[in-house]
Motif scaffolding. Structure first.
Motif, PDB file in Angstrom:
ATOM      1  N   HIS A 166       0.843  -1.396  -0.106  1.00  0.00           N
ATOM      2  CA  HIS A 166       0.014  -0.032   0.121  1.00  0.00           C
ATOM      3  C   HIS A 166       0.807   1.353   0.101  1.00  0.00           C
ATOM      4  N   CYS A 167       1.991   1.354   0.793  1.00  0.00           N
ATOM      5  CA  CYS A 167       2.569   2.637   1.006  1.00  0.00           C
ATOM      6  C   CYS A 167       4.242   2.315   1.109  1.00  0.00           C
ATOM      7  N   LEU A 168       5.063   3.117   1.038  1.00  0.00           N
ATOM      8  CA  LEU A 168       6.372   2.826   1.117  1.00  0.00           C
ATOM      9  C   LEU A 168       6.781   2.113   2.240  1.00  0.00           C
ATOM     10  N   GLY A 169       6.323   2.621   3.522  1.00  0.00           N
ATOM     11  CA  GLY A 169       6.712   1.954   4.712  1.00  0.00           C
ATOM     12  C   GLY A 169       6.181   0.292   4.830  1.00  0.00           C
ATOM     13  N   ARG A 175       8.144  -5.166   4.219  1.00  0.00           N
ATOM     14  CA  ARG A 175       8.052  -6.573   3.402  1.00  0.00           C
ATOM     15  C   ARG A 175       9.607  -6.869   3.103  1.00  0.00           C
ATOM     16  N   LEU A 176      10.375  -6.010   2.710  1.00  0.00           N
ATOM     17  CA  LEU A 176      11.791  -6.334   2.293  1.00  0.00           C
ATOM     18  C   LEU A 176      12.530  -6.780   3.696  1.00  0.00           C
ATOM     19  N   GLU A 177      12.158  -6.017   4.636  1.00  0.00           N
ATOM     20  CA  GLU A 177      12.706  -6.217   6.021  1.00  0.00           C
ATOM     21  C   GLU A 177      12.547  -7.734   6.297  1.00  0.00           C
ATOM     22  N   ARG A 178      11.240  -8.165   6.197  1.00  0.00           N
ATOM     23  CA  ARG A 178      11.009  -9.567   6.410  1.00  0.00           C
ATOM     24  C   ARG A 178      11.691 -10.299   5.260  1.00  0.00           C
ATOM     25  N   TYR A 179      11.674 -10.301   4.062  1.00  0.00           N
ATOM     26  CA  TYR A 179      11.758 -11.299   3.178  1.00  0.00           C
ATOM     27  C   TYR A 179      13.204 -11.056   2.422  1.00  0.00           C
ATOM     28  N   ALA A 180      13.932 -10.158   2.707  1.00  0.00           N
ATOM     29  CA  ALA A 180      15.344 -10.085   1.976  1.00  0.00           C
ATOM     30  C   ALA A 180      16.325 -11.312   2.068  1.00  0.00           C
ATOM     31  N   GLN A 181      16.301 -11.857   3.080  1.00  0.00           N
ATOM     32  CA  GLN A 181      17.151 -12.982   3.416  1.00  0.00           C
ATOM     33  C   GLN A 181      16.654 -14.189   2.364  1.00  0.00           C
ATOM     34  N   ALA A 182      15.410 -14.102   1.835  1.00  0.00           N
ATOM     35  CA  ALA A 182      14.793 -15.269   0.934  1.00  0.00           C
ATOM     36  C   ALA A 182      15.752 -14.944  -0.412  1.00  0.00           C
ATOM     37  N   ALA A 183      16.057 -13.961  -0.650  1.00  0.00           N
ATOM     38  CA  ALA A 183      16.993 -13.750  -1.992  1.00  0.00           C
ATOM     39  C   ALA A 183      18.396 -14.078  -1.420  1.00  0.00           C
ATOM     40  N   ASN A 184      18.889 -13.421  -0.528  1.00  0.00           N
ATOM     41  CA  ASN A 184      20.311 -13.452  -0.066  1.00  0.00           C
ATOM     42  C   ASN A 184      20.371 -13.821   1.381  1.00  0.00           C
ATOM     43  N   HIS A 185      20.624 -14.953   1.463  1.00  0.00           N
ATOM     44  CA  HIS A 185      20.674 -15.679   3.102  1.00  0.00           C
ATOM     45  C   HIS A 185      21.448 -15.065   3.956  1.00  0.00           C
ATOM     46  N   ALA A 186      22.610 -14.124   3.541  1.00  0.00           N
ATOM     47  CA  ALA A 186      23.414 -13.112   4.278  1.00  0.00           C
ATOM     48  C   ALA A 186      23.021 -12.009   4.642  1.00  0.00           C
ATOM     49  N   LEU A 187      22.136 -11.260   3.863  1.00  0.00           N
ATOM     50  CA  LEU A 187      21.864  -9.963   4.088  1.00  0.00           C
ATOM     51  C   LEU A 187      20.537  -9.922   5.185  1.00  0.00           C
ATOM     52  N   ARG A 198       4.264   7.754   2.053  1.00  0.00           N
ATOM     53  CA  ARG A 198       3.981   7.784   0.410  1.00  0.00           C
ATOM     54  C   ARG A 198       3.125   6.520  -0.155  1.00  0.00           C
ATOM     55  N   THR A 199       2.146   6.739  -0.723  1.00  0.00           N
ATOM     56  CA  THR A 199       1.251   5.844  -1.623  1.00  0.00           C
ATOM     57  C   THR A 199       1.994   5.155  -2.619  1.00  0.00           C
ATOM     58  N   LEU A 200       1.901   4.080  -2.934  1.00  0.00           N
ATOM     59  CA  LEU A 200       2.763   3.293  -4.061  1.00  0.00           C
ATOM     60  C   LEU A 200       1.824   3.423  -5.376  1.00  0.00           C
ATOM     61  N   VAL A 201       2.543   3.649  -6.576  1.00  0.00           N
ATOM     62  CA  VAL A 201       1.816   3.695  -7.761  1.00  0.00           C
ATOM     63  C   VAL A 201       1.186   2.484  -8.268  1.00  0.00           C
ATOM     64  N   ALA A 202       1.790   1.472  -7.803  1.00  0.00           N
ATOM     65  CA  ALA A 202       1.191  -0.015  -8.169  1.00  0.00           C
ATOM     66  C   ALA A 202       0.648  -0.927  -7.237  1.00  0.00           C
ATOM     67  N   ALA A 203       0.197  -0.220  -6.217  1.00  0.00           N
ATOM     68  CA  ALA A 203      -0.392  -0.930  -4.993  1.00  0.00           C
ATOM     69  C   ALA A 203      -1.570  -1.781  -5.459  1.00  0.00           C
ATOM     70  N   ASP A 204      -1.591  -3.141  -4.967  1.00  0.00           N
ATOM     71  CA  ASP A 204      -2.410  -4.143  -5.380  1.00  0.00           C
ATOM     72  C   ASP A 204      -2.562  -5.155  -4.310  1.00  0.00           C
ATOM     73  N   PRO A 205      -3.700  -4.943  -3.558  1.00  0.00           N
ATOM     74  CA  PRO A 205      -3.690  -5.882  -2.272  1.00  0.00           C
ATOM     75  C   PRO A 205      -3.916  -7.518  -2.628  1.00  0.00           C
ATOM     76  N   PHE A 206      -4.632  -7.737  -3.654  1.00  0.00           N
ATOM     77  CA  PHE A 206      -4.725  -8.826  -4.211  1.00  0.00           C
ATOM     78  C   PHE A 206      -3.447  -9.468  -4.526  1.00  0.00           C
ATOM     79  N   LEU A 207      -2.528  -8.746  -5.241  1.00  0.00           N
ATOM     80  CA  LEU A 207      -1.190  -9.489  -5.578  1.00  0.00           C
ATOM     81  C   LEU A 207      -0.602  -9.657  -4.441  1.00  0.00           C
ATOM     82  N   ASN A 208      -0.607  -8.364  -3.608  1.00  0.00           N
ATOM     83  CA  ASN A 208       0.256  -8.404  -2.428  1.00  0.00           C
ATOM     84  C   ASN A 208       0.073  -9.888  -1.531  1.00  0.00           C
ATOM     85  N   ARG A 209      -1.124 -10.068  -1.295  1.00  0.00           N
ATOM     86  CA  ARG A 209      -1.551 -11.093  -0.382  1.00  0.00           C
ATOM     87  C   ARG A 209      -0.962 -12.523  -1.114  1.00  0.00           C
ATOM     88  N   LEU A 210      -0.980 -12.685  -2.142  1.00  0.00           N
ATOM     89  CA  LEU A 210      -0.480 -13.796  -3.054  1.00  0.00           C
ATOM     90  C   LEU A 210       1.136 -13.791  -2.925  1.00  0.00           C
TER      91      LEU A 210
END
Length: 348
Positions: free
Chosen positions: A102-105, A110-122, A213-225
Motif C-alpha cells: 500500500h505505501c512505502l513503509g 516486506r523487504l525487511e522480512r523477506y530480503a533473506q529469501a534472496a540473499n541468506h546473508a543480508l 507515500r502511497t505506491l503507484v502499483a499498490a495491489d492488495p490481491f497481488l500483495n496477499r499472493l
C-alpha cells in the motif's frame, strides 16, 4: 556454569547463498566489454557460466567475483554500475511483494522480512525516530571483505523506493562501513545524498514522512499472493546465524578505529561474559588475538590499495596507537613496510 543469557550460536551446515543477480549482471558487463568471465568465475569458486535464475551460489564467492571483475574492468564502483540501470523486476518476488504494497513503509517492512529469501546473508532492519534508518548487515559472511555487493544493495534499494513512489526521492545520507578515498562524486550523484565511508554501520537514512507515500502499483490481491510465496521461501532458508568467527569479525570491524576492539568489548556486544566468550572461541579452536590479527591484516591490504589513504590514517583505522606499531605488524604480515607494500602495488 553456563551464562544464562548466552545466545545460541550454531555453525551453518552450508554457507549462506544468494540468487546471484549481481554475479549475472557482472558477467553480462564483462561479456559486453569483450572479456571472458570464465577464469574469474573459476577463481571465485563459481561455475564457468553465469548462474541461471533458478540456481543459487555462495555469497562469499559472489563477493570475491565482484572484486575480481571490478579490477579487470577498471571500475572501482562496480557495485553501483551494476545497480544503476538493471530492470528492477529481476529482483523477482521481492520486487512484486514490495511494489504491490500500500505505501512505502509497508513495502520496506516486506523487504525487511523477506530480503533473506534472496540473499541468506543480508539482514535489513528498520529504525524509526526523528529520522528513518534502513540498516543493512551480514550474517555468516565477513563484512570487511566486501565493497561492491553492499553498495549494489544500497543503490538498488534507493532505485526501488524511487520507482515504487514514482518520484526521485533520495536518502538524507548513506553510510558504509568500508573505506573509500578519492573522488566520491559518482556515489553521491547516484544515491542523491551525502555518502560517508568508514562509518560504524551500513545504513540509508531517510525523512520518515516518506514512509506514508502511497505506491503507484499498490495491489492488495497481488500483495496477499506474494506474501504467501515469500513466506514459503523464508521457511525453506537456513535459519542458523552463521560461523562464530564471522560473527566476531563483524563485531570487531567497526570498533577498530575507536581502539575499542578488546575481548571484553566484543563479548559485551554479543551479550556474553568474557569467560563464556573465551570458552566459545576455544571450543572452535579460535582465539580472540588471532582473529583480531587476521582481520587487521586483511583490512590493511585493502586500505593500502586505496591511494588516497595516508599510512597514518590506515594505522588509526586499524586501531594502532602509533604508525610505528602498524609498520611492525605490516612487516610481520607481508615482509614489507606499508610504504614498501604500496610501492609494490603501483609498480605491478
Amino acid at each position: 556454569m553456563a551464562d544464562q543469557n548466552e545466545p545460541v550460536f550454531r555453525q551453518l551446515a552450508a554457507a549462506p547463498t544468494t540468487a546471484g543477480l549481481a554475479t549475472r549482471l557482472a558477467v553480462a558487463e564483462l561479456r559486453r566489454r569483450g572479456i571472458d568471465p570464465a577464469p574469474m568465475l573459476a577463481r571465485a569458486g563459481l561455475s564457468a557460466v553465469a548462474p541461471d535464475h533458478d540456481g543459487r551460489i555462495d555469497v562469499r564467492s559472489q563477493i570475491k567475483f565482484l572484486e575480481q571483475a571490478s579490477r579487470t574492468l577498471g571500475d572501482d564502483f562496480l557495485g553501483l554500475t551494476l545497480a544503476e540501470q538493471f530492470d528492477l523486476r529481476e529482483l523477482g518476488m521481492l520486487y512484486y511483494v514490495a511494489a504491490s504494497s500500500h505505501c512505502l513503509g509497508d513495502a520496506l517492512r516486506r523487504l525487511e522480512r523477506y530480503a533473506q529469501a534472496a540473499n541468506h546473508a543480508l539482514i535489513l532492519r528498520m529504525h524509526k525516530g526523528s529520522t528513518f534508518r534502513l540498516a543493512l548487515s551480514y550474517a555468516g559472511v565477513p563484512r570487511h571483505l566486501d565493497r561492491h555487493q553492499m553498495e549494489s544493495f544500497a543503490l538498488t534499494l534507493v532505485r526501488l523506493c524511487r520507482q515504487l513512489v514514482g518520484h526521485r526521492i533520495s536518502p538524507l545520507v548513506a553510510n558504509f562501513v568500508h573505506q573509500r578515498s578519492g573522488d566520491l562524486r559518482r556515489a553521491r550523484n547516484l544515491l542523491g545524498c551525502d555518502v560517508n565511508f568508514g562509518a560504524d554501520s551500513d545504513e540509508l537514512i531517510f525523512d520518515p514522512a516518506l514512509l506514508d507515500r502511497t505506491l503507484v502499483a499498490a495491489d492488495p490481491f497481488l500483495n496477499r499472493l506474494m506474501v504467501e510465496n515469500c513466506e514459503q521461501a523464508m521457511a525453506a532458508r537456513p535459519t542458523n546465524v552463521g560461523p562464530f568467527r564471522t560473527i566476531v569479525e563483524n563485531t570487531i570491524a567497526p570498533l577498530l578505529p575507536h581502539a575499542e576492539a578488546s575481548a571484553k568489548k566484543v563479548a559485551g556486544s554479543l551479550g556474553l561474559s568474557e569467560r563464556t566468550f573465551a570458552r566459545r572461541l576455544a571450543a572452535e579452536g579460535l582465539s580472540f588475538g588471532a582473529i583480531l590479527d587476521d582481520l587487521r591484516r586483511d583490512l590493511a591490504i585493502r586500505h593500502l590499495e586505496e591511494p588516497g589513504l595516508q599510512i597514518s590514517q590506515i594505522a588509526w583505522l586499524l586501531g594502532f596507537h602509533q604508525p610505528s606499531a602498524f609498520s611492525h605488524a605490516a612487516r610481520r604480515w607481508t615482509g614489507k613496510t606499508p610504504s614498501q607494500y604500496r610501492r609494490g602495488l603501483s609498480s605491478s
